[in-house]
Design an enzyme around this catalytic site. Structure first.
Site, PDB file in Angstrom:
ATOM      1  N   LYS A   1       0.768  -0.955  -0.105  1.00 46.48           N
ATOM      2  CA  LYS A   1       0.051  -0.118  -0.111  1.00 46.48           C
ATOM      3  C   LYS A   1       0.982   1.193  -0.004  1.00 46.48           C
ATOM      4  O   LYS A   1       1.733   1.347   0.845  1.00 46.48           O
ATOM      5  CB  LYS A   1      -0.838   0.084   1.367  1.00 46.48           C
ATOM      6  CG  LYS A   1      -1.858   1.266   1.103  1.00 46.48           C
ATOM      7  CD  LYS A   1      -2.441   1.344   2.559  1.00 46.48           C
ATOM      8  CE  LYS A   1      -1.827   2.568   3.340  1.00 46.48           C
ATOM      9  NZ  LYS A   1      -2.077   3.756   2.769  1.00 46.48           N
TER      10      LYS A   1
ATOM     11  N   GLY B   1       7.567   4.261   7.780  1.00 46.79           N
ATOM     12  CA  GLY B   1       6.915   5.420   8.181  1.00 46.79           C
ATOM     13  C   GLY B   1       7.130   5.961   9.376  1.00 46.79           C
ATOM     14  O   GLY B   1       8.425   5.870   9.899  1.00 46.79           O
ATOM     15  N   SER B   2       6.373   6.725  10.091  1.00 45.76           N
ATOM     16  CA  SER B   2       6.554   7.417  11.319  1.00 45.76           C
ATOM     17  C   SER B   2       6.774   6.228  12.476  1.00 45.76           C
ATOM     18  O   SER B   2       6.114   5.128  12.447  1.00 45.76           O
ATOM     19  CB  SER B   2       5.436   8.313  11.771  1.00 45.76           C
ATOM     20  OG  SER B   2       4.226   7.662  11.989  1.00 45.76           O
ATOM     21  N   THR B   3       7.539   6.857  13.558  1.00 46.65           N
ATOM     22  CA  THR B   3       7.613   5.724  14.599  1.00 46.65           C
ATOM     23  C   THR B   3       6.130   5.562  15.422  1.00 46.65           C
ATOM     24  O   THR B   3       5.982   4.504  15.886  1.00 46.65           O
ATOM     25  CB  THR B   3       8.565   6.815  15.643  1.00 46.65           C
ATOM     26  OG1 THR B   3       9.867   6.502  14.849  1.00 46.65           O
ATOM     27  CG2 THR B   3       8.963   5.755  16.913  1.00 46.65           C
TER      28      THR B   3
ATOM     29  N   GLY C   1       4.304   3.121  13.638  1.00 44.09           N
ATOM     30  CA  GLY C   1       5.105   1.634  13.661  1.00 44.09           C
ATOM     31  C   GLY C   1       4.885   1.213  14.956  1.00 44.09           C
ATOM     32  O   GLY C   1       4.429  -0.050  14.991  1.00 44.09           O
TER      33      GLY C   1
ATOM     34  N   GLU D   1      10.972   0.533   9.548  1.00 49.74           N
ATOM     35  CA  GLU D   1      12.109   1.734   9.015  1.00 49.74           C
ATOM     36  C   GLU D   1      11.075   2.975   9.424  1.00 49.74           C
ATOM     37  O   GLU D   1      10.294   3.237   8.646  1.00 49.74           O
ATOM     38  CB  GLU D   1      12.254   1.466   7.553  1.00 49.74           C
ATOM     39  CG  GLU D   1      13.044   0.328   7.113  1.00 49.74           C
ATOM     40  CD  GLU D   1      14.458   0.280   7.268  1.00 49.74           C
ATOM     41  OE1 GLU D   1      15.079   1.258   7.866  1.00 49.74           O
ATOM     42  OE2 GLU D   1      14.755  -0.671   6.762  1.00 49.74           O
TER      43      GLU D   1
ATOM     44  N   CYS E   1      13.964  10.342   6.090  1.00 49.21           N
ATOM     45  CA  CYS E   1      13.893   9.943   7.402  1.00 49.21           C
ATOM     46  C   CYS E   1      15.265  10.012   7.882  1.00 49.21           C
ATOM     47  O   CYS E   1      15.431  10.405   9.130  1.00 49.21           O
ATOM     48  CB  CYS E   1      13.517   8.283   7.310  1.00 49.21           C
ATOM     49  SG  CYS E   1      14.456   7.742   5.936  1.00 49.21           S
TER      50      CYS E   1
ATOM     51  N   GLU F   1      11.366  14.804  15.164  1.00 53.02           N
ATOM     52  CA  GLU F   1      11.657  14.891  13.508  1.00 53.02           C
ATOM     53  C   GLU F   1      10.708  15.986  13.145  1.00 53.02           C
ATOM     54  O   GLU F   1       9.396  15.757  13.285  1.00 53.02           O
ATOM     55  CB  GLU F   1      11.174  13.443  13.230  1.00 53.02           C
ATOM     56  CG  GLU F   1      11.537  13.342  11.778  1.00 53.02           C
ATOM     57  CD  GLU F   1      11.176  12.029  11.412  1.00 53.02           C
ATOM     58  OE1 GLU F   1      10.035  11.298  11.668  1.00 53.02           O
ATOM     59  OE2 GLU F   1      11.911  11.482  10.589  1.00 53.02           O
TER      60      GLU F   1
HETATM   61  P1  TAP Z   1       2.980   7.719   8.249  1.00 54.61           P
HETATM   62  O1  TAP Z   1       2.021   8.537   8.726  1.00 54.61           O
HETATM   63  O2  TAP Z   1       3.519   6.793   9.617  1.00 54.61           O
HETATM   64  O3  TAP Z   1       2.554   6.771   7.079  1.00 54.61           O
HETATM   65  C1  TAP Z   1       3.243   5.787   6.599  1.00 54.61           C
HETATM   66  C2  TAP Z   1       2.228   4.677   5.870  1.00 54.61           C
HETATM   67  O4  TAP Z   1       1.625   4.142   6.946  1.00 54.61           O
HETATM   68  C3  TAP Z   1       1.320   5.239   4.836  1.00 54.61           C
HETATM   69  O5  TAP Z   1       1.009   4.635   3.977  1.00 54.61           O
HETATM   70  C4  TAP Z   1       0.030   5.653   5.786  1.00 54.61           C
HETATM   71  O6  TAP Z   1      -1.114   5.454   5.150  1.00 54.61           O
HETATM   72  C5  TAP Z   1       0.137   4.174   6.524  1.00 54.61           C
HETATM   73  N1  TAP Z   1      -0.814   4.129   7.885  1.00 54.61           N
HETATM   74  C6  TAP Z   1      -1.080   5.404   8.853  1.00 54.61           C
HETATM   75  N2  TAP Z   1      -1.464   4.863   9.655  1.00 54.61           N
HETATM   76  C7  TAP Z   1      -1.621   3.450   9.737  1.00 54.61           C
HETATM   77  C8  TAP Z   1      -1.980   2.393  10.406  1.00 54.61           C
HETATM   78  N3  TAP Z   1      -2.572   2.787  11.755  1.00 54.61           N
HETATM   79  N4  TAP Z   1      -1.801   1.250  10.136  1.00 54.61           N
HETATM   80  C9  TAP Z   1      -0.785   0.919   9.238  1.00 54.61           C
HETATM   81  N5  TAP Z   1      -0.592   1.778   8.326  1.00 54.61           N
HETATM   82  C10 TAP Z   1      -0.780   3.052   8.632  1.00 54.61           C
HETATM   83  O7  TAP Z   1       4.194   8.357   7.953  1.00 54.61           O
HETATM   84  P2  TAP Z   1       4.267   9.495   6.614  1.00 54.61           P
HETATM   85  O8  TAP Z   1       3.808  10.512   7.286  1.00 54.61           O
HETATM   86  O9  TAP Z   1       3.790   8.597   5.378  1.00 54.61           O
HETATM   87  O10 TAP Z   1       5.995   9.337   6.426  1.00 54.61           O
HETATM   88  C11 TAP Z   1       7.052  10.132   7.221  1.00 54.61           C
HETATM   89  C12 TAP Z   1       7.524   9.026   8.350  1.00 54.61           C
HETATM   90  O11 TAP Z   1       8.135   8.221   7.654  1.00 54.61           O
HETATM   91  C13 TAP Z   1       8.456  10.018   8.978  1.00 54.61           C
HETATM   92  O12 TAP Z   1       8.581   9.729  10.404  1.00 54.61           O
HETATM   93  C14 TAP Z   1      10.101   9.424   8.307  1.00 54.61           C
HETATM   94  O13 TAP Z   1      11.022   9.617   8.862  1.00 54.61           O
HETATM   95  C15 TAP Z   1       9.438   8.000   8.054  1.00 54.61           C
HETATM   96  N6  TAP Z   1      10.247   7.362   6.828  1.00 54.61           N
HETATM   97  C16 TAP Z   1      11.110   6.548   7.339  1.00 54.61           C
HETATM   98  C17 TAP Z   1      12.101   5.600   6.519  1.00 54.61           C
HETATM   99  C18 TAP Z   1      12.798   4.769   6.894  1.00 54.61           C
HETATM  100  S1  TAP Z   1      13.802   3.973   5.779  1.00 54.61           S
HETATM  101  N7  TAP Z   1      13.254   4.585   8.120  1.00 54.61           N
HETATM  102  C19 TAP Z   1      11.872   6.133   5.276  1.00 54.61           C
HETATM  103  C20 TAP Z   1      10.915   6.959   4.770  1.00 54.61           C
HETATM  104  C21 TAP Z   1      10.009   7.775   5.833  1.00 54.61           C
HETATM  105  P3  TAP Z   1      -1.874   6.927   4.553  1.00 54.61           P
HETATM  106  O14 TAP Z   1      -0.916   7.523   4.037  1.00 54.61           O
HETATM  107  O15 TAP Z   1      -3.054   6.474   3.986  1.00 54.61           O
HETATM  108  O16 TAP Z   1      -2.255   7.858   6.129  1.00 54.61           O
END
Ligand code: TAP
Length: 504
Positions: free
Chosen positions: A209, A261-263, A266, A283, A317, A414
């Site tokens: 997804k 995604g976010s901690t 996660g 991650e 990230c 962050e």
């Molecule tokens: P999140 O809000 O955590 O979303 C990541 C993914 O999880 C999205 O596809 C989101 O869907 C989905 N999601 C949301 N709630 C969920 C739940 N309860 N159960 C399962 N999946 C769920 O993060 P973001 O805002 O997209 O990305 C930013 C974060 O990702 C930052 O904290 C960044 O540091 C981290 N990140 C880490 C890495 C590595 S490699 N460590 C790489 C890139 C990003 P929706 O979009 O539909 O809400």
């Protein structure tokens, strides 16, 4: 009497024409020649779910819009996947695993990965434009980094598919079955490749997804899977919301889940699968220290600082969001940094000259703005180059904070935007202590002339990746992953394959 030559206003070699500055350009660049990317992204008005090798409508009949963050216009509408669709995707993946993919010789699986990589290369320009429109990142980055790096991951893992016996000498690698994967919006295409390629190479099938903000390249990549003749069900793409992601991660068919995604999210996922035996890779977020010593080549370090925090508008990230600089060179570094930021171009992401594009969404822009307010309120000093915010789109200029202490929230949390918090140190030990004083541990950077210092720092910094005299360097051969609240498991390289297999 000699006459005084008229003063030259700008001497930028890039200024080929004499058009007026566009609305988004920084104030001091009064002449500007835009260079828009013109490749056709070949977008459809509506995209369906990709299940069992076919594009199918969602059971609910509901769709959501994907918005271009640079102009706030709708790009396309996408299927909102729900429980019935997630079930169908897992059933298709399980069937493909049992009947085709799990039994296929590695050499044959590898051929599909190579074919996917080549098809992606053939459509590289189209994917770069689509990604830029959906995410807001500059075309220079999607064209030169995201798309080629995504293809590189398929090539690299295609090469492993028939060599799995060499991953763990003396042991055999067996696939896990079906893998559920959820990815974020900051590197949408690259994250797809990063997750799908090793899973397939190891013999697994996938349900994935993309983020709600950036679903376009996922469904376009599904078109490539069809064109490559990938057997139906080997990869299934479910677009949808966060709750769709929740259903996917907790699904009983998933033998492994891989989340980026976010901690915060996660932790929610880990709680939801705590009483299962699913294998997991997480991650998560980061708050990397980029450490500049007094013996570092300062101009090179300034370029590294800029790349470290302003690449992809800081929505990275492993971004070097905490600059730790030796106090004897702090003034010089800040002065050089300000000069550099004055000439960065914030603007239309499809313009090939743009350095910083749009922030991915209004919500993310508001969140970054809230951190700027917090930083100022906590007593840090904020600096931004001259910037005119356009009427449409989600733009943020590069921002630095000086006078930051370790207790400030802008030094601990962050921000995920183009915001740099600058702190100083006196000794090597103080630099290590400050760099490790964080809940995260994804990456770090060290700038110094001394090899022995690089070795000491890379041993003592609690970070999954430590870059020396460079920053944000990625390669499919190199494992990536975090310590502490940045997650666990590794992606990329030989170690990444081990996380998609069991040893038998
Ligand atoms: P999140 O809000 O955590 O979303 C990541 C993914 O999880 C999205 O596809 C989101 O869907 C989905 N999601 C949301 N709630 C969920 C739940 N309860 N159960 C399962 N999946 C769920 O993060 P973001 O805002 O997209 O990305 C930013 C974060 O990702 C930052 O904290 C960044 O540091 C981290 N990140 C880490 C890495 C590595 S490699 N460590 C790489 C890139 C990003 P929706 O979009 O539909 O809400």
């Amino acid at each position: 009497m000699p006459t005084l030559a008229p003063e030259k206003k700008t001497a930028r070699p890039a200024n080929r024409g004499h058009r007026p500055a566009p609305e988004l350009c920084f104030g001091d660049l009064w002449e500007y020649d835009p260079s828009p990317e013109t490749a056709d992204p070949k977008l459809k008005p509506r995209y369906e779910l990709f299940i069992g090798g076919k594009f199918v409508a969602p059971a609910s009949g509901k769709y959501f819009d994907s918005i271009n963050p640079a102009n706030e216009q709708k790009i396309a509408e996408l299927a909102l996947g729900g429980a019935a669709d997630v079930d169908a995707a897992y059933a298709a993946a399980q069937h493909a695993f049992e009947t085709v993919w799990g039994k296929m010789p590695g050499k044959e699986r590898g051929k599909y990965l190579f074919r996917i990589a080549r098809l992606l290369q053939d459509r590289a320009r189209e994917f770069a434009v689509a990604e830029t429109m959906d995410n807001g990142k500059p075309i220079r980055e999607t064209r030169d980094f995201d798309v080629p790096m995504a293809a590189a991951h398929f090539f690299y893992h295609g090469g492993w598919a028939d060599k799995l016996d060499y991953v763990a000498p003396g042991r055999r690698l067996a696939p896990l079955g079906v893998v559920g994967q959820v990815i974020p919006w900051n590197f949408p295409l690259l994250m797809l490749a990063w997750k799908i390629a090793p899973a397939l190479a190891a013999g697994n099938c996938v349900v994935i997804k993309p983020a709600t903000n950036t679903p376009i390249t996922a469904v376009k990549l599904a078109e490539i899977f069809q064109d490559a003749g990938l057997p139906p069900g080997v990869v299934n793409v479910i677009t949808g919301s966060g709750s769709t992601g929740g259903l996917m991660m907790a699904h009983p068919t998933a033998a492994k889940i891989a989340f980026t995604g976010s901690t915060e999210v996660g932790k929610v996922i880990m709680r939801s699968v705590a009483d299962t035996d699913k294998k997991m890779t997480m991650e998560l977020g980061g708050k990397a220290a980029n450490i500049v010593f007094d013996d570092a080549p300062l101009d090179q370090a300034v370029e590294g600082i800029v790349n470290g925090i302003f690449f992809n508008q800081g929505q990275v990230c492993c971004a070097g969001s905490r600059l730790l600089v030796h106090e004897s060179v702090a003034r010089t570094i800040v002065a050089k940094l300000k000069n550099r930021l004055r000439v960065l171009r914030v603007g239309d992401p499809l313009d090939k000259n743009t350095d910083l594009g749009a922030i991915v969404s209004r919500a993310q822009l508001d969140s970054i703005q809230a951190y700027l307010d917090i930083g100022v309120k906590e007593g840090a000093e904020m600096w931004q180059p001259p910037f005119r915010r356009p009427a449409k789109g989600f733009f943020m200029p590069p921002t630095i904070f000086t006078g930051v202490t370790q207790s400030h929230r802008i030094a601990r949390e962050e921000i995920f935007g183009p915001v740099l918090s600058i702190l100083t140190f006196r000794t090597v030990d103080e630099a290590i202590e400050k760099a490790n004083n964080t809940a995260y541990g994804l990456s770090a950077g060290v700038w110094t002339d001394k090899g022995s210092r690089i070795l000491k720092m890379s041993t003592e910094l609690k970070a999954g990746v430590v870059w020396a005299n460079t920053f944000n360097k990625f390669d499919p051969t190199s494992p990536f992953g975090g310590y502490k609240e940045s997650g666990f498991g590794r992606e990329g390289g030989r170690q990444g394959l081990l996380d998609y297999a069991k040893l038998v």
